[in-house]
Design a protein around this motif. Structure first.
Motif, PDB file in Angstrom:
ATOM      1  N   LEU A 263       0.862  -1.168   0.000  1.00 32.04           N
ATOM      2  CA  LEU A 263       0.000   0.000   0.000  1.00 32.04           C
ATOM      3  C   LEU A 263       0.906   1.228   0.000  1.00 32.04           C
ATOM      4  CD1 LEU A 263      -2.878   1.038   0.320  1.00 32.04           C
ATOM      5  CD2 LEU A 263      -2.666   0.697   2.746  1.00 32.04           C
TER       6      LEU A 263
ATOM      7  N   LEU B   8       1.556   5.107   0.659  1.00 39.83           N
ATOM      8  CA  LEU B   8       1.058   6.327   1.298  1.00 39.83           C
ATOM      9  C   LEU B   8       1.862   7.497   0.754  1.00 39.83           C
ATOM     10  CD1 LEU B   8       0.927   5.191   5.025  1.00 39.83           C
ATOM     11  CD2 LEU B   8      -0.854   5.053   3.318  1.00 39.83           C
TER      12      LEU B   8
ATOM     13  N   HIS C  15     -11.415  10.473  11.533  1.00 38.35           N
ATOM     14  CA  HIS C  15     -10.503   9.868  10.555  1.00 38.35           C
ATOM     15  C   HIS C  15      -9.178  10.618  10.429  1.00 38.35           C
ATOM     16  CE1 HIS C  15     -14.229   7.941   9.616  1.00 38.35           C
ATOM     17  NE2 HIS C  15     -14.757   9.067   9.214  1.00 38.35           N
TER      18      HIS C  15
ATOM     19  N   GLY D  82      -0.431   2.649   8.439  1.00 37.81           N
ATOM     20  CA  GLY D  82      -1.611   2.924   7.651  1.00 37.81           C
ATOM     21  C   GLY D  82      -2.920   2.753   8.387  1.00 37.81           C
ATOM     22  N   THR D  83      -2.881   2.264   9.632  1.00 42.19           N
ATOM     23  CA  THR D  83      -4.125   2.094  10.378  1.00 42.19           C
ATOM     24  C   THR D  83      -4.565   3.446  10.938  1.00 42.19           C
ATOM     25  OG1 THR D  83      -2.821   1.494  12.299  1.00 42.19           O
ATOM     26  CG2 THR D  83      -3.738  -0.301  11.013  1.00 42.19           C
ATOM     27  N   PRO D  84      -5.864   3.583  11.230  1.00 46.34           N
ATOM     28  CA  PRO D  84      -6.351   4.869  11.717  1.00 46.34           C
ATOM     29  C   PRO D  84      -5.719   5.251  13.049  1.00 46.34           C
ATOM     30  CG  PRO D  84      -8.108   3.237  11.702  1.00 46.34           C
ATOM     31  CD  PRO D  84      -6.949   2.610  11.057  1.00 46.34           C
TER      32      PRO D  84
ATOM     33  N   GLU E  30     -17.670   5.217   6.823  1.00 46.52           N
ATOM     34  CA  GLU E  30     -16.982   6.438   7.244  1.00 46.52           C
ATOM     35  C   GLU E  30     -17.943   7.420   7.892  1.00 46.52           C
ATOM     36  OE1 GLU E  30     -15.166   7.468   3.574  1.00 46.52           O
ATOM     37  OE2 GLU E  30     -13.446   6.153   3.896  1.00 46.52           O
TER      38      GLU E  30
ATOM     39  N   TYR F  17     -12.838  -6.535   0.120  1.00 46.45           N
ATOM     40  CA  TYR F  17     -11.552  -5.911   0.415  1.00 46.45           C
ATOM     41  C   TYR F  17     -10.395  -6.829   0.027  1.00 46.45           C
ATOM     42  CZ  TYR F  17      -7.601  -4.233   3.114  1.00 46.45           C
ATOM     43  OH  TYR F  17      -6.354  -3.826   3.489  1.00 46.45           O
TER      44      TYR F  17
ATOM     45  N   VAL G 291      -7.919   0.791  -1.393  1.00 49.91           N
ATOM     46  CA  VAL G 291      -7.362  -0.122  -0.389  1.00 49.91           C
ATOM     47  C   VAL G 291      -7.063   0.638   0.887  1.00 49.91           C
ATOM     48  CG1 VAL G 291      -5.378  -1.558   0.203  1.00 49.91           C
ATOM     49  CG2 VAL G 291      -6.416  -1.763  -2.031  1.00 49.91           C
ATOM     50  N   LEU G 292      -6.489   1.830   0.734  1.00 51.85           N
ATOM     51  CA  LEU G 292      -6.123   2.634   1.903  1.00 51.85           C
ATOM     52  C   LEU G 292      -7.356   2.961   2.741  1.00 51.85           C
ATOM     53  CD1 LEU G 292      -4.067   4.260   3.484  1.00 51.85           C
ATOM     54  CD2 LEU G 292      -4.410   6.137   1.925  1.00 51.85           C
TER      55      LEU G 292
ATOM     56  N   HIS H 283      -8.658  -0.216   4.365  1.00 50.08           N
ATOM     57  CA  HIS H 283      -7.707  -0.627   5.399  1.00 50.08           C
ATOM     58  C   HIS H 283      -7.920   0.176   6.665  1.00 50.08           C
ATOM     59  CE1 HIS H 283      -3.539  -0.705   7.116  1.00 50.08           C
ATOM     60  NE2 HIS H 283      -3.660  -1.972   6.813  1.00 50.08           N
ATOM     61  N   ARG H 284      -8.165   1.485   6.476  1.00 49.73           N
ATOM     62  CA  ARG H 284      -8.378   2.343   7.643  1.00 49.73           C
ATOM     63  C   ARG H 284      -9.677   1.997   8.349  1.00 49.73           C
ATOM     64  NH1 ARG H 284      -7.739   8.295   5.565  1.00 49.73           N
ATOM     65  NH2 ARG H 284      -8.150   8.843   7.708  1.00 49.73           N
ATOM     66  N   GLN H 285     -10.653   1.468   7.623  1.00 52.32           N
ATOM     67  CA  GLN H 285     -11.904   1.102   8.277  1.00 52.32           C
ATOM     68  C   GLN H 285     -11.810  -0.263   8.947  1.00 52.32           C
ATOM     69  OE1 GLN H 285     -14.382   3.123   8.838  1.00 52.32           O
ATOM     70  NE2 GLN H 285     -13.197   4.666   7.743  1.00 52.32           N
ATOM     71  N   LEU H 286     -11.089  -1.175   8.296  1.00 56.87           N
ATOM     72  CA  LEU H 286     -11.046  -2.555   8.792  1.00 56.87           C
ATOM     73  C   LEU H 286     -10.214  -2.679  10.059  1.00 56.87           C
ATOM     74  CD1 LEU H 286     -12.016  -5.381   8.118  1.00 56.87           C
ATOM     75  CD2 LEU H 286      -9.954  -5.710   6.786  1.00 56.87           C
ATOM     76  N   TYR H 287      -9.032  -2.046  10.056  1.00 56.78           N
ATOM     77  CA  TYR H 287      -8.118  -2.242  11.180  1.00 56.78           C
ATOM     78  C   TYR H 287      -8.236  -1.128  12.191  1.00 56.78           C
ATOM     79  CZ  TYR H 287      -6.269  -5.932   8.361  1.00 56.78           C
ATOM     80  OH  TYR H 287      -6.153  -7.079   7.624  1.00 56.78           O
ATOM     81  N   ARG H 288      -9.400  -0.975  12.796  1.00 60.92           N
ATOM     82  CA  ARG H 288      -9.493  -0.022  13.884  1.00 60.92           C
ATOM     83  C   ARG H 288      -9.896  -0.755  15.150  1.00 60.92           C
ATOM     84  NH1 ARG H 288     -12.071   4.502  13.964  1.00 60.92           N
ATOM     85  NH2 ARG H 288     -11.924   5.129  11.801  1.00 60.92           N
TER      86      ARG H 288
END
Lengths: 226, 329
Positions: free
Chosen positions: A17, A19, A80, A98-100, B25, B44, B71-72, B75-80
């Protein structure tokens, strides 16, 4: 294709990925926007609480504290990774995998803001973003976070109406990427410049012909022979 | 497969994924259970696969960019990770905070020593040599302080006079803004190789020592000590802890041990964050006591007993809280 403002991470699914890291300028502008928002909010509050006398002053001081310390933290943790200013500039804070951004991460990077602001005008933080390979200020290093561009989605390739011609040389992957990139961006150049570039591929042809041939090959790449 | 075919074939999947992402989101984490998300993870994973294919086959950069962004976002939604807040706060207060303080006792000791020694030094100096106080404080602020703590005819002090509930709330706000701001800055100052944190400790210690000794010299000690004793427990402790947490950061950069400096800093920040949550809680408590209890005019015996109870309870809590059971810090 590794350009230094790109950070590649591997997701658990095994995909790379990419960034795209945000430099000091968009970040400073986002900070400026946030500062204005905070000043306006404070101004409105100050005008309103005047009615409530000393209780109002107390509330005003508390809100000043919250605006200073928790405005960035709460927005980054729950919106976010974006304060309104960052959202406007199209940037966001994420962990460097890359995680929130978590609440803790957000709190660390914002508590350490004072060290970045040292001695004046974010001097130390600015130097730190320049030195760090990931454009991190000190708070970002401690929180293991990066500020990235979150781009708007792009549209599909739109081939023009030239007829598809197969390439007359063994096409490598780099060639293919170069041709597709040319297709995507050719509108930015003037017609003569496009022809000039096309001649790099077909030096033996006349400029307009070279361009036509190149577009045909690109169309073939995208759609195959029709 | 040519790029156009590829796009034609998978674009519906990408579009449905985009729709799901928009929903995700927009919603807070706690309200997501209602969403039909079975398809999300499958989509995903497929998307990751397609991004890899796109790169391998050399499809256009714009397509790669588009899929990469998708994907980004996914990814930000899945891994929280957001466990329930109330449990964590309870666990933190019962165990995490005192454990974190004890884990870093060395730094807090250094911080406390620099604070206490500077109090003692300045106190002794001003006690021996009353004029020395002017090297620490200027005349105007001294006059203000004397006015505040000067005993008046009926034996009480000026602090309580003309002060109603309104002023209490105002002072509450003032203490919150001022003291918590100082504690946070002290912590950040520690990042500058520990220097910032130590300086705050030395300065605050000197001020406190100078004021205390000066008020004893001019006979205003009783109003002063009855005022500060109760909220002093959480307030001074919190400032010292903030300094200690800051020193921990600074030391991670000076002597990172087996780690790289960057990793040592990350570990230190993670390690000292619980202390900072605790500092925040202590200073809220201190502001509350300072605004609503400390200015009340009671017999000195009452004020001193309540103050002693504050100190005693706080240190019992910090030294023995969470000895049994494991906190998550």
């Amino acid at each position: 294709m590794l350009i230094d403002e790109r950070l590649e991470i591997e997701t658990p699914e095994g995909t790379l990925l990419t960034l795209s890291l945000a430099g000091p300028v968009p970040r400073a502008m986002a900070y400026g926007i946030d500062l204005v928002i905070r000043l306006v909010v404070f101004g409105i509050l100050a005008a309103v609480v005047g009615v409530f006398g000393n209780v109002g002053t107390g509330m005003l001081l508390i809100s000043l504290f919250l605006l200073e310390w928790f405005y960035p933290t709460l927005f980054e943790a729950f919106r976010h990774g974006q304060t309104p200013g960052k959202k406007f500039m199209g940037i966001a804070v994420v962990h460097s995998n890359g995680t929130p951004l978590s609440f803790n991460g957000s709190l660390i990077r914002n508590l350490l803001r004072t060290a970045d602001a040292f001695p004046l005008f974010y001097f130390l933080g600015f130097i730190s973003t320049l030195i760090s390979p990931r454009f991190q200020r000190l708070g970002d290093m401690a929180a293991n976070s990066v500020v990235i561009h979150v781009e708007s989605s792009a549209s599909a390739v739109k081939p023009d109406d030239s007829s598809a011609t197969p390439p007359d040389w063994p096409l490598s992957r780099e060639d293919q990427l170069a041709l597709l990139a040319f297709q995507e961006r050719h509108a930015q150049f003037s017609e003569p410049r496009q022809q000039e570039l096309a001649q790099l591929a077909y030096p033996e042809l006349s400029p307009p012909l070279a361009l036509q041939r190149l577009k045909g090959v690109t169309r073939f790449l995208v759609e195959g022979a029709r | 497969m040519k790029q156009a075919q590829f796009e034609q074939r998978y674009r519906p999947v990408w579009e449905s994924l985009e729709d799901q992402l928009k929903q995700l989101e927009a919603l807070h984490v706690s309200r997501r259970k209602a969403l039909p998300l079975d398809q999300f993870v499958t989509d995903y994973r497929q998307l990751c696969h397609q991004l890899a294919l796109t790169r391998e086959r050399g499809y256009s950069l714009e397509l790669q960019q588009y899929l990469n962004n998708l994907v980004l976002r996914a990814h930000r939604q899945l891994y929280r990770y957001n466990p329930p807040l109330a449990d964590r706060i309870g666990d933190f207060l019962a165990r995490g905070f005192p454990q974190a303080v004890r884990r870093q006792w060395r730094w807090h000791l250094v911080s406390a020593l620099s604070f206490v020694l500077s109090i003692a030094l300045v106190w002794i100096l001003v006690h021996q040599q009353p004029d020395m106080v002017y090297t620490v404080l200027d005349e105007n602020s001294l006059t203000d302080i004397e006015m505040m703590y000067q005993p008046n005819e009926d034996g009480g002090s000026d602090i309580d006079i003309g002060r109603g509930g309104d002023d209490d709330v105002m002072m509450f706000g003032y203490y919150i803004k001022n003291n918590i701001g100082i504690a946070f800055r002290t912590f950040a100052g520690g990042l500058l190789l520990g220097v910032g944190a130590i300086i705050v400790m030395l300065f605050n210690g000197s001020f406190f020592g100078a004021i205390a000794a000066h008020l004893i010299n001019v006979g205003g000690d009783e109003p002063f000590f009855t005022f500060v004793i109760a909220h002093g427990a959480p307030e001074l402790t919190a400032i010292v802890l903030a300094g200690g947490a800051g020193l921990r950061l600074g030391w991670a950069i000076i002597a990172p041990g087996p780690y790289t400096r960057l990793n040592a800093l990350r570990l230190a920040a993670k390690d000292s964050l619980p202390t900072m949550y605790g500092v925040f809680a202590l200073l809220l408590l201190a502001a509350f006591i300072e605004a609503f209890w400390s200015p009340r005019d009671f017999e000195p015996v009452v004020k001193y007993s309540v103050g002693a109870a504050c100190w005693g309870l706080l240190y019992l809590y910090l030294l023995f809280g969470g000895r049994h059971g494991t906190g998550k810090g």
